[in-house]
Design an enzyme around this catalytic site. Structure first.
Site, PDB file in Angstrom:
ATOM      1  N   ASP A 122       0.788  -1.230   0.000  1.00 39.40           N
ATOM      2  CA  ASP A 122       0.000   0.000   0.000  1.00 39.40           C
ATOM      3  C   ASP A 122       0.822   1.283   0.000  1.00 39.40           C
ATOM      4  O   ASP A 122       0.247   2.377   0.003  1.00 39.40           O
ATOM      5  CB  ASP A 122      -0.934   0.020   1.226  1.00 39.40           C
ATOM      6  N   ASP A 181      -6.544  -4.518  -5.329  1.00 33.76           N
ATOM      7  CA  ASP A 181      -6.232  -3.158  -4.862  1.00 33.76           C
ATOM      8  C   ASP A 181      -4.827  -2.710  -5.303  1.00 33.76           C
ATOM      9  O   ASP A 181      -4.553  -1.529  -5.462  1.00 33.76           O
ATOM     10  CB  ASP A 181      -6.284  -3.082  -3.332  1.00 33.76           C
TER      11      ASP A 181
HETATM   12  N1  GLY Z   1      -7.578  -2.920   1.116  1.00 30.45           N
HETATM   13  C1  GLY Z   1      -8.068  -1.741   0.600  1.00 30.45           C
HETATM   14  C2  GLY Z   1      -9.525  -1.629   0.612  1.00 30.45           C
HETATM   15  O1  GLY Z   1     -10.134  -1.916   1.631  1.00 30.45           O
HETATM   16  O2  GLY Z   1     -10.079  -1.254  -0.379  1.00 30.45           O
END
Ligand code: GLY
Length: 402
Positions: A122, A181
């Protein structure tokens, strides 16, 4: 038809055409004014509302959510730590108020240390939504250095045998987890390649995007949330979900990350495979019988209790921003369809059903997002990324369509 009759007929035709054009322009003009006002009102509201959020957030933390009447904050290693400074920067971009930039800078200062973090994928969200916008708006070379250092950290998670970036650490459940993601983190790598001599960042990003096209999508172009890889052989071990309703379901925000991710990858590469992928994903979302008329999706397209399932404003905000960009790469009816859908979302999110009252909602802009329903975590609450992509979409609408 006599010559006089023909002349009269011709004049009537020309007149009718002119009237239609004028009315069309007028409608269009009215619409533009309404959207302009709506955008302005949203930013005036955001400027005031975020003062409540600022007061509720300790100086060494980032806002996370507002739950049970309490503001919850996080440290800078939570995956969402870049969204609040990013939102401040968007509000600054619109309002040009120096105090908002000052607040953003204070948060960037505590976020800086994350540039060396290599424990999760992330870092793209965290460092590009924040420092990426900061560099774009200020051209401060220190911010550029932070983005390049962060990209180096993200690149350490590339697994060459499987040709993907590892999302999370291995656990008892997964050997090599990669979630959809992760497409969002590629923006920082593409930018880093364009803004340095290191082309390996783009190679990694494109390799990840290609593998994800191959392994993450179903024949209807909906995406699995998670694909588990054996990083030694590159083989896929299993496909499923963590935050969605079930393994074969279409988790709404995941479809948004996919749509945004491939649209953004087309921006950098002009590879039509990415554009085609984005177009197919958009079709899945926009033609889905479970997408409500206001275009704010249920938290999962296959949630069991539709039409009583919870909505996810964060997914809607991501769709709006992505669709507006997809509109830039398409034309005619198709483009109009994307822009109209994004507009419906923005109008819905700006209404009292989804947008908070001034001073309420812990200082966040939007109500009704869902973090992870299976974990009973952040259910029907405000979330920093819902606000961030909402503001981004409003700015995109203003820049490209007004
Ligand atoms: N893991 C990122 C989201 O919850 O979209």
């Amino acid at each position: 038809m006599g010559i006089i009759k023909m002349k009269v007929f011709y004049q009537i035709m020309v007149l009718s055409f002119c009237c239609i054009s004028v009315f069309a322009q007028k409608d269009n003009g009215k619409d533009r004014i309404a959207m302009k006002k709506m955008i302005q009102e949203n930013f005036e509201f955001a400027e005031k509302q975020y003062q409540y959020l600022e007061k509720a957030t300790p100086f060494d933390s980032m806002p996370k959510t507002f739950q049970n009447n309490h503001n919850v904050s996080s440290d800078v290693y939570w995956w969402c730590s870049g969204f609040y400074p990013g939102s401040l920067l968007y509000i600054y971009e619109y309002t040009k108020k120096p105090l908002i930039l000052d607040e953003a800078k204070k948060k960037l200062a505590i976020l800086d240390t994350v540039k060396y973090y290599t424990k999760l994928h992330d870092i793209g969200f965290m460092m590009y939504c924040s420092f990426g916008n900061a560099y774009r708006l200020t051209k401060n070379e220190e911010y550029k250095k932070v983005i390049l250092e962060s990209s180096k950290s993200l690149a350490t998670r590339y697994r060459p045998e499987a040709k993907v970036i590892q999302s999370w650490e291995a656990s008892k459940d997964y050997a090599g987890p990669v979630i959809i993601d992760n497409m969002m983190n590629l923006e920082m790598l593409e930018w880093a390649s364009q803004n340095s001599a290191d082309k390996s960042f783009a190679n990694i990003a494109e390799s990840h995007a290609d593998t994800t096209i191959k392994n993450h999508f179903r024949p209807d172009y909906s995406s699995y949330h998670l694909v588990d890889y054996d990083f030694n052989s590159g083989n896929v071990l299993k496909k499923g979900t963590v935050q969605g309703f079930s393994d074969p379901s279409a988790w709404s925000r995941g479809q948004g990350w996919a749509l945004y991710g491939y649209t953004m990858m087309y921006r950098f590469t002009k590879n039509t495979a990415y554009l085609n992928q984005a177009q197919h994903i958009a079709k899945f979302i926009l033609n889905n019988p479970n997408l409500p008329a206001d275009k704010i999706p249920y938290w999962d397209f296959d949630a069991p209790n539709i039409p009583n399932a919870l909505r996810d404003a964060s997914a809607a905000a991501v769709y709006a921003s992505a669709l507006l960009e997809l509109g830039q790469y398409t034309s005619g009816k198709e483009k109009q369809n994307y822009v109209d859908a994004a507009k419906t979302i923005l109008v819905s999110l700006s209404s009292p059903k989804y947008r908070a009252q001034l001073g309420a909602n812990g200082g966040y802009l939007l109500l009704h997002s869902v973090g992870s329903l299976p974990h009973k975590s952040e259910v029907d609450v405000p979330l920093t990324y819902a606000d961030y992509y909402f503001l981004e979409a409003l700015l995109r609408y203003k820049k490209w369509y007004l």
